[in-house]
Design a protein around this motif. Structure first.
Motif, mmCIF file in Angstrom:
data_model
loop_
_atom_site.group_PDB
_atom_site.id
_atom_site.type_symbol
_atom_site.label_atom_id
_atom_site.label_comp_id
_atom_site.label_asym_id
_atom_site.label_seq_id
_atom_site.Cartn_x
_atom_site.Cartn_y
_atom_site.Cartn_z
ATOM 1 N N LYS A 176 -6.322 -3.693 -5.046
ATOM 2 C CA LYS A 176 -7.359 -4.926 -4.857
ATOM 3 C C LYS A 176 -6.472 -6.251 -5.302
ATOM 4 N N GLU A 177 -5.748 -6.404 -6.092
ATOM 5 C CA GLU A 177 -5.214 -7.688 -6.676
ATOM 6 C C GLU A 177 -4.017 -7.880 -5.768
ATOM 7 N N VAL A 214 -5.798 1.710 -7.172
ATOM 8 C CA VAL A 214 -7.000 0.944 -6.452
ATOM 9 C C VAL A 214 -6.970 -0.374 -7.033
ATOM 10 N N GLU A 215 -6.756 -0.583 -8.329
ATOM 11 C CA GLU A 215 -6.982 -1.792 -9.002
ATOM 12 C C GLU A 215 -5.758 -2.899 -8.512
ATOM 13 N N HIS A 223 -8.046 4.223 -2.373
ATOM 14 C CA HIS A 223 -8.859 5.138 -3.180
ATOM 15 C C HIS A 223 -9.018 6.538 -2.186
ATOM 16 N N ASP A 249 -7.895 -7.159 1.671
ATOM 17 C CA ASP A 249 -8.977 -7.282 1.258
ATOM 18 C C ASP A 249 -9.724 -5.378 1.353
ATOM 19 N N ASP A 250 -9.003 -4.905 2.444
ATOM 20 C CA ASP A 250 -9.567 -3.506 2.758
ATOM 21 C C ASP A 250 -8.443 -2.352 1.980
ATOM 22 N N SER A 251 -7.544 -2.787 1.300
ATOM 23 C CA SER A 251 -6.534 -2.004 0.724
ATOM 24 C C SER A 251 -7.057 -0.984 -0.329
ATOM 25 N N GLY A 252 -7.925 -1.746 -1.358
ATOM 26 C CA GLY A 252 -8.473 -1.031 -2.426
ATOM 27 C C GLY A 252 -9.146 0.388 -1.952
ATOM 28 N N GLY A 253 -10.002 0.178 -0.821
ATOM 29 C CA GLY A 253 -10.585 1.423 -0.454
ATOM 30 C C GLY A 253 -9.969 2.289 0.113
ATOM 31 N N ASP A 256 0.604 -1.106 0.035
ATOM 32 C CA ASP A 256 -0.148 0.068 0.220
ATOM 33 C C ASP A 256 0.788 1.363 -0.057
#
Length: 138
Positions: free
Chosen positions: A114-115, A110-111, A126, A119-123, A83
């Motif tokens: 997520k990859e 963000v993508e 963002h 699980d919470d990293s995309g949000g 992150d």
């Protein structure tokens, strides 16, 4: 995958490696430059990856301050290394690269989060990058 997306992935790999190994980014960049010299078919992604890593290195203090001030309740040390690297790339693109639209810089980070991360990293990614983008347009 576009050349710039590949470049972001290469930059992520380098920034992540430097962070986890606690090695200067310049050393990781030098090793990757030697490898890239033997892979001319990947030159397009290498050039932008190098630009990202150089840019993050040149503006590390300012980038980390922007991340810290927009990551409510999180310190840089508490964030997953992936992150941190993605946020550094995203902030560099938002603040120091006028060629990349803010929406593209945020979406790519963000993508990848997520990859490649939790699980919470995309949000989380963002939220931080959107806050940085809003502060830049205010």
């Amino acid at each position: 995958m576009s050349a710039r997306s590949k470049a972001r992935k290469r930059a992520l790999d380098m920034l992540y490696a430097a962070d986890v190994r606690q090695t200067p980014v310049s050393e990781v960049l030098e090793a990757e430059a030697k490898r890239a010299a033997s892979e001319p078919q990947r030159e397009a992604s290498w050039l932008y990856a190098r630009e990202i890593v150089d840019g993050v290195g040149d503006h590390a203090t300012e980038i980390d301050e922007l991340i810290s001030s927009n990551a409510q309740g999180w310190t840089l040390a508490r964030m997953p290394a992936v992150d941190r690297a993605l946020l550094r790339i995203g902030v560099w693109e938002l603040v120091y690269n006028d060629e990349i639209p803010a929406a593209v810089a945020i979406d790519e980070a963000v993508e990848a989060a997520k990859e490649l991360s939790t699980d919470d990293s995309g949000g989380f990614v963002h939220g931080v990058l959107a806050a940085v983008a809003r502060s830049r347009t205010a």
